[in-house]
Design an enzyme around this catalytic site. Structure first.
Site, mmCIF file in Angstrom:
data_model
loop_
_atom_site.group_PDB
_atom_site.id
_atom_site.type_symbol
_atom_site.label_atom_id
_atom_site.label_comp_id
_atom_site.label_asym_id
_atom_site.label_seq_id
_atom_site.Cartn_x
_atom_site.Cartn_y
_atom_site.Cartn_z
ATOM 1 N N PHE A 108 0.862 -1.187 0.000
ATOM 2 C CA PHE A 108 0.000 0.000 0.000
ATOM 3 C C PHE A 108 0.892 1.228 0.000
ATOM 4 C CE2 PHE A 108 -2.215 3.619 1.657
ATOM 5 C CZ PHE A 108 -3.405 3.579 0.960
ATOM 6 N N ASP A 165 9.407 2.992 1.985
ATOM 7 C CA ASP A 165 8.196 3.756 2.295
ATOM 8 C C ASP A 165 7.939 3.610 3.798
ATOM 9 O OD1 ASP A 165 5.683 4.736 2.799
ATOM 10 O OD2 ASP A 165 4.769 3.890 0.987
ATOM 11 N N LYS A 182 2.508 11.128 7.055
ATOM 12 C CA LYS A 182 1.668 10.888 8.239
ATOM 13 C C LYS A 182 2.146 11.645 9.479
ATOM 14 C CE LYS A 182 -1.041 7.074 6.683
ATOM 15 N NZ LYS A 182 -0.676 6.034 5.744
HETATM 16 C C1 LIG Z 1 -0.866 6.133 4.239
HETATM 17 C C2 LIG Z 1 0.239 5.600 3.410
HETATM 18 C C3 LIG Z 1 0.576 6.198 2.188
HETATM 19 C C4 LIG Z 1 -0.234 7.303 1.573
HETATM 20 O O1 LIG Z 1 -0.308 8.429 2.380
HETATM 21 P P1 LIG Z 1 -1.474 9.531 2.115
HETATM 22 O O2 LIG Z 1 -1.074 10.669 3.008
HETATM 23 O O3 LIG Z 1 -2.759 8.886 2.534
HETATM 24 O O4 LIG Z 1 -1.434 9.860 0.673
HETATM 25 C C5 LIG Z 1 1.664 5.699 1.505
HETATM 26 N N1 LIG Z 1 2.390 4.677 1.985
HETATM 27 C C6 LIG Z 1 2.099 4.077 3.158
HETATM 28 C C7 LIG Z 1 2.942 2.953 3.652
HETATM 29 C C8 LIG Z 1 1.003 4.511 3.903
HETATM 30 O O5 LIG Z 1 0.685 3.893 5.043
#
Ligand SMILES: *Cc1c(COP(=O)(O)O)cnc(C)c1O
Length: 409
Positions: A150, A235, A264
Site C-alpha cells: 500500500f 516507504d 503521516k
Molecule cells: C498512508 C500511506 C501512504 C499514503 O499516504 P497519504 O497521506 O494517505 O497519501 C503511503 N504509503 C504508506 C505505507 C502509507 O501507510
C-alpha cells in the site's frame, strides 16, 4: 478515566451520520461515531462520550491529539505566515529540512504534502536517477514493488497494487513496475535487470495488516540493491517516526535505505506534511522546474514538521514506543487461541487476526466502539492497533481488557 460503555448510536448521532451520507462521497465506511474533540490518546464524540483512540489516524497521530508543543508552534506560526509557495524563500524551511536530513542521516529533503505525493516523488527521483546517473535508456526504467503493498491512492500507485478494491476500476495502469512477493529477497534479486532503477517497499506493511518480513530480509534487500546499483526506497510513511520503537522500521535491522519516504506523523496530526529524504547523489538529480507542489514546504507545515523532528531527535518517543510495544506484545500473545488466531507486533503497532468464529474485524471494531475503544479493521479478519506513542500503560491495559471481553462474546 471515564470511558464510554454504550454504543454511540442514539438518534442525535445517527442524524449526523445520516447527514454525512447525503452529500459526502462514499469512499469510506466509517465506524458509526462522530468525533468532535481530541486530547492525547482520547477523543470525545458529539454526545460527550469518550473513546481511547487506538488507530491514531493510521499513525499520523503518533504524538496524540493536540500535543501541546505542536499546537503551540502551529498557533504561533498561524499568526505570522502560512503560505508563500516555493516561488519565494520562507524562514521556516531551512530549519525543517536541516533537522529532517539530520534525523535521517541524509543530505537533502524534498518536502511535499501527502504520503502519496512522497511516493510519486520517489518514483520520479528513481527514474531520473536511472536515466541520468545509472545510464538506463530513456523510458525503460523499472521499479520492483511487493505484493500486498500500500503506497497511496494516485493512479500511478494503484496501478501496481494487487488489492482489487484499490486497483481494479482505475486503469489503464502505468507501466514500469514489477511485483514480487513481500519478504522474498531472492525474488527481488531475480527480478532485477540492467534497467531496474529501484526497489520500493514498506519495511513493514501497514495496510496489509502489520505484516513483518522475515528477519534478515531488509539487510538482504540492502545488499542486493548495493550489488546491483539499484536504489532501495523505503516507504516509512506509516512505519516510521517512532511507531516501531525506533525512528524507522529499517532501524530494526540496522539498515539504511537510499531513499526514505515520510509522511503521516511528520505533520504532527495537524496538517499533511510529507518528504523524500536522500543523499545528494540521488535527490540531487531533480533540477528546478522538474518537480514541485504549491503547498509543499509551506511555512506552517515546516514549523510543525521541524518541531516533530525535534521531538523525535530526543529519542524519548522511540524509547516509549519500544517499552509499551513489548508490554502490548505480551498482552496480545495471551489472546492467541482465545478468539485471536495470530498477532504481529512491531513496537506500538499490532495486527491482530480475529478468529472467524468470533466475528469479522469490522464486527470486533464495532463491539470495541461500544466499549469505548477505537480500532480499525483491515482485510476482513484483522484489526490494527496503533495507539499514540503518548498513551499510558494503564490505558493500554484497559483497552486490552475491553478486547478480551469482546472476544469472549
Ligand atoms: C498512508 C500511506 C501512504 C499514503 O499516504 P497519504 O497521506 O494517505 O497519501 C503511503 N504509503 C504508506 C505505507 C502509507 O501507510
Amino acid at each position: 478515566m471515564t470511558p464510554a460503555t454504550s454504543p454511540s448510536l442514539d438518534t442525535a448521532t445517527i442524524r449526523v451520520i445520516g447527514a454525512e451520507g447525503e452529500h459526502l462521497a462514499h469512499n469510506y465506511n466509517p465506524l458509526p461515531v462522530v468525533i468532535s474533540r481530541g486530547e492525547g490518546a482520547w477523543v470525545t464524540d458529539v454526545e460527550g462520550k469518550r473513546y481511547l483512540d487506538l488507530l491514531s489516524a493510521y499513525s499520523a497521530l503518533n504524538f496524540g491529539h493536540l500535543h501541546p508543543a505542536l499546537v503551540a508552534v502551529a498557533q504561533e506560526q498561524l499568526q505570522r505566515l502560512t503560505l508563500t509557495s516555493r516561488a519565494y524563500h520562507n524562514d521556516q524551511l531551512v530549519e525543517f529540512s536541516a533537522g529532517l536530513a539530520k534525523l535521517c542521516g541524509k543530505d537533502l529533503v524534498l518536502p511535499m504534502n501527502t504520503g502519496a505525493e512522497a511516493v510519486e516523488t520517489g518514483i520520479k527521483v528513481a527514474r531520473a536517477w536511472a536515466y541520468r546517473v545509472k545510464g538506463v535508456p530513456a523510458g525503460a526504467a523499472r521499479i520492483i514493488v511487493a505484493g500486498g503493498n500500500f503506497h497511496g491512492r494516485t493512479t500511478t500507485i494503484v496501478g501496481f497494487s494487487d488489492d482489487p478494491d484499490a486497483h481494479d476500476a482505475f486503469g489503464p495502469y502505468g507501466p514500469g513496475f514489477v511485483q514480487v512477493p513481500f519478504g522474498d529477497a531472492e525474488a527481488i534479486a531475480e527480478a532485477i535487470d540492467e534497467n531496474t532503477a529501484a526497489v520500493l517497499i514498506e519495511p513493514i506493511q501497514g495496510e496489509a495488516g502489520v505484516v513483518i518480513p522475515p528477519e534478515g530480509f531488509l539487510r538482504r534487500v540492502r545488499e542486493i540493491c548495493t550489488e546491483n546499483n539499484v536504489l532501495f526506497i523505503a516507504d516509512e510513511i506509516q512505519s516510521g517516526l517512532g511507531r516501531v520503537g525506533e525512528t524507522f522500521a529499517c532501524d530494526r535491522e540496522g539498515v539504511v535505505p537510499d531513499v526514505y519516504l515520510l509522511g503521516k506523523a511528520l505533520g504532527g496530526g495537524i496538517l499533511p506534511v510529507s518528504a523524500v529524504v536522500a543523499d545528494r547523489d540521488v535527490l540531487g538529480v531533480i533540477k528546478p522546474g522538474e518537480h514541485g507542489s504549491t503547498f509543499g514546504g509551506n511555512p506552517l507545515a515546516a514549523a510543525v514538521g521541524a518541531r516533530v523532528v525535534e521531538m523525535l531527535a530526543s529519542g524519548e518517543f522511540q524509547t516509549r514506543g519500544k517499552a509499551l510495544g513489548e508490554h502490548l506484545e505480551k498482552k496480545l500473545q495471551e489472546l492467541v487461541g482465545n478468539g485471536v488466531t495470530a498477532v504481529r507486533v512491531a513496537g506500538l503497532w499490532a495486527g491482530v487476526d480475529i478468529d472467524p468464529g468470533v466475528g469479522t474485524g469490522r464486527e470486533v471494531a464495532e463491539r470495541l466502539l461500544a466499549r469505548g475503544v477505537l480500532v480499525k479493521d483491515t482485510h476482513g479478519a484483522t484489526i490494527r492497533i496503533a495507539p499514540p506513542l503518548t498513551i499510558r500503560a494503564t490505558e493500554l491495559d484497559w483497552a486490552i481488557e475491553q478486547l478480551k471481553v469482546v472476544l469472549a462474546g
